[in-house]
Design an enzyme around this catalytic site. Structure first.
Site, PDB file in Angstrom:
ATOM      1  N   ILE A  14      55.539  41.497  49.875  1.00  0.00           N
ATOM      2  CA  ILE A  14      56.501  41.874  48.831  1.00  0.00           C
ATOM      3  C   ILE A  14      57.647  42.728  49.374  1.00  0.00           C
ATOM      4  O   ILE A  14      58.724  42.765  48.785  1.00  0.00           O
ATOM      5  CB  ILE A  14      55.772  42.563  47.646  1.00  0.00           C
ATOM      6  CG1 ILE A  14      56.617  42.472  46.375  1.00  0.00           C
ATOM      7  CG2 ILE A  14      55.416  44.005  47.989  1.00  0.00           C
ATOM      8  CD1 ILE A  14      55.851  42.813  45.109  1.00  0.00           C
ATOM      9  N   ASN A  27      48.697  54.770  43.287  1.00  0.00           N
ATOM     10  CA  ASN A  27      47.628  55.561  42.647  1.00  0.00           C
ATOM     11  C   ASN A  27      48.298  56.708  41.913  1.00  0.00           C
ATOM     12  O   ASN A  27      49.495  56.951  42.089  1.00  0.00           O
ATOM     13  CB  ASN A  27      46.593  56.038  43.670  1.00  0.00           C
ATOM     14  CG  ASN A  27      47.206  56.943  44.714  1.00  0.00           C
ATOM     15  OD1 ASN A  27      47.661  58.044  44.413  1.00  0.00           O
ATOM     16  ND2 ASN A  27      47.269  56.462  45.957  1.00  0.00           N
ATOM     17  N   ASP A  37      50.799  49.537  48.713  1.00  0.00           N
ATOM     18  CA  ASP A  37      51.404  50.880  48.641  1.00  0.00           C
ATOM     19  C   ASP A  37      51.781  51.359  50.047  1.00  0.00           C
ATOM     20  O   ASP A  37      52.934  51.787  50.293  1.00  0.00           O
ATOM     21  CB  ASP A  37      50.371  51.827  47.993  1.00  0.00           C
ATOM     22  CG  ASP A  37      50.960  53.138  47.525  1.00  0.00           C
ATOM     23  OD1 ASP A  37      52.193  53.300  47.598  1.00  0.00           O
ATOM     24  OD2 ASP A  37      50.173  54.006  47.086  1.00  0.00           O
ATOM     25  N   SER A 124      45.799  45.896  41.309  1.00  0.00           N
ATOM     26  CA  SER A 124      44.368  46.246  41.164  1.00  0.00           C
ATOM     27  C   SER A 124      43.384  45.297  41.854  1.00  0.00           C
ATOM     28  O   SER A 124      42.186  45.571  41.850  1.00  0.00           O
ATOM     29  CB  SER A 124      43.939  46.373  39.687  1.00  0.00           C
ATOM     30  OG  SER A 124      44.355  47.598  39.137  1.00  0.00           O
TER      31      SER A 124
HETATM   32  N1  AR6 Z   1      52.741  42.441  49.816  1.00  0.00           N
HETATM   33  C1  AR6 Z   1      52.192  41.919  48.695  1.00  0.00           C
HETATM   34  N2  AR6 Z   1      50.907  42.112  48.348  1.00  0.00           N
HETATM   35  C2  AR6 Z   1      50.145  42.875  49.168  1.00  0.00           C
HETATM   36  C3  AR6 Z   1      50.652  43.457  50.360  1.00  0.00           C
HETATM   37  C4  AR6 Z   1      52.025  43.214  50.667  1.00  0.00           C
HETATM   38  N3  AR6 Z   1      52.597  43.734  51.734  1.00  0.00           N
HETATM   39  N4  AR6 Z   1      49.636  44.148  50.953  1.00  0.00           N
HETATM   40  C5  AR6 Z   1      48.550  43.991  50.184  1.00  0.00           C
HETATM   41  N5  AR6 Z   1      48.841  43.224  49.107  1.00  0.00           N
HETATM   42  P1  AR6 Z   1      45.967  47.000  46.866  1.00  0.00           P
HETATM   43  P2  AR6 Z   1      45.073  48.074  44.286  1.00  0.00           P
HETATM   44  C6  AR6 Z   1      47.987  42.762  47.997  1.00  0.00           C
HETATM   45  O1  AR6 Z   1      44.686  47.370  47.526  1.00  0.00           O
HETATM   46  O2  AR6 Z   1      43.894  47.171  44.288  1.00  0.00           O
HETATM   47  C7  AR6 Z   1      46.330  51.909  47.531  1.00  0.00           C
HETATM   48  O3  AR6 Z   1      45.688  52.731  48.459  1.00  0.00           O
HETATM   49  C8  AR6 Z   1      46.497  42.765  48.215  1.00  0.00           C
HETATM   50  O4  AR6 Z   1      46.093  41.589  48.916  1.00  0.00           O
HETATM   51  O5  AR6 Z   1      47.235  47.222  47.603  1.00  0.00           O
HETATM   52  O6  AR6 Z   1      45.895  48.155  43.027  1.00  0.00           O
HETATM   53  C9  AR6 Z   1      46.961  52.708  46.398  1.00  0.00           C
HETATM   54  O7  AR6 Z   1      47.492  53.933  46.854  1.00  0.00           O
HETATM   55  C10 AR6 Z   1      45.993  42.749  46.783  1.00  0.00           C
HETATM   56  O8  AR6 Z   1      45.935  41.425  46.287  1.00  0.00           O
HETATM   57  O9  AR6 Z   1      46.146  47.756  45.438  1.00  0.00           O
HETATM   58  C11 AR6 Z   1      45.800  52.909  45.461  1.00  0.00           C
HETATM   59  O10 AR6 Z   1      45.002  53.990  45.860  1.00  0.00           O
HETATM   60  C12 AR6 Z   1      47.083  43.493  46.000  1.00  0.00           C
HETATM   61  O11 AR6 Z   1      48.172  43.652  46.920  1.00  0.00           O
HETATM   62  C13 AR6 Z   1      45.020  51.626  45.599  1.00  0.00           C
HETATM   63  O12 AR6 Z   1      45.351  51.104  46.890  1.00  0.00           O
HETATM   64  C14 AR6 Z   1      46.656  44.854  45.508  1.00  0.00           C
HETATM   65  O13 AR6 Z   1      45.834  45.461  46.468  1.00  0.00           O
HETATM   66  C15 AR6 Z   1      45.430  50.617  44.576  1.00  0.00           C
HETATM   67  O14 AR6 Z   1      44.567  49.505  44.670  1.00  0.00           O
END
Ligand code: AR6
Length: 177
Positions: A14, A27, A37, A124
């Site tokens: 993204i 978060n 993030d 999430s």
């Molecule tokens: N571009 C698009 N999507 C992505 C990318 C990227 N560069 N990297 C990962 N994803 P997550 P959550 C996807 O864990 O579950 C953080 O530590 C990934 O494959 O990023 O909402 C925050 O600070 C997944 O499908 O977010 C919070 O503490 C999606 O993004 C916590 O993680 C969401 O995965 C939030 O957890």
């Protein structure tokens, strides 16, 4: 233009997307983390964290389902909308409603800031362990419901990092053709 033409599906990172706003799965501390993030803060540079700190100083942590907006720093987007998804527990703790609120509130915040396009990751479904199929159903349903009620957004882009999320979102989007 019908509503279907207002949605797009992309597989990838993204941080590379050219949209008025890209959404961060943050978060409640807004101080960064792993997953998307971490990627956004790394690629966007320190201006994003500085802006987040100012928001927290002014209004405290961001509650689950809510969203705040900052600069996108060095990213091609104009803004980052940081929203806090629910941690999946057992589905009996309002997880679905709170995930729906992330999409609704992020789109409203984009509209309030004159954005015409917004890109979402699969909020999430990573570290917070929300089941991907259910998350895709909620995401697509809410996005279409909001698009049906506004003329202010031209494009909503679903940016899926993994194949599983990509296929679930695709399946849901096809229901709206
Ligand atoms: N571009 C698009 N999507 C992505 C990318 C990227 N560069 N990297 C990962 N994803 P997550 P959550 C996807 O864990 O579950 C953080 O530590 C990934 O494959 O990023 O909402 C925050 O600070 C997944 O499908 O977010 C919070 O503490 C999606 O993004 C916590 O993680 C969401 O995965 C939030 O957890």
């Amino acid at each position: 233009m019908n509503q279907f033409n207002k949605t797009d599906l992309v597989k990838g990172d993204i941080t590379l997307i050219y949209a008025d706003a890209i959404v961060n799965a943050a978060n409640s501390s807004l101080l960064g983390g792993g997953g998307v993030d971490g990627a956004i803060h790394r690629a966007g540079g320190p201006a994003i964290l500085e802006a987040c700190k100012k928001i927290v100083a002014a209004q405290g942590n961001c509650k689950t389902g809510n969203a705040v907006i900052t600069t996108a720093g060095n990213l091609p987007a104009k803004f980052i909308i940081h929203t806090v998804g629910p941690v999946w527990n057992d589905g009996l703790h309002d997880e679905a409603t709170r995930l729906a609120n992330c999409y609704k509130n992020s789109m409203q915040l984009a509209i309030n800031n004159q954005c015409k396009s917004i890109a979402f990751p699969n909020i999430s479904t990573g570290i917070y362990r929300f089941p991907k199929k259910l998350a895709a159903q909620i995401a697509v349903q809410v996005v279409h419901a909001v698009l049906a009620q506004t003329k202010d957004l031209d494009k909503v882009i679903f940016v899926c990092f993994d194949e599983e999320n990509y296929n679930y979102i695709r399946e849901q989007l096809l229901l709206y053709i």
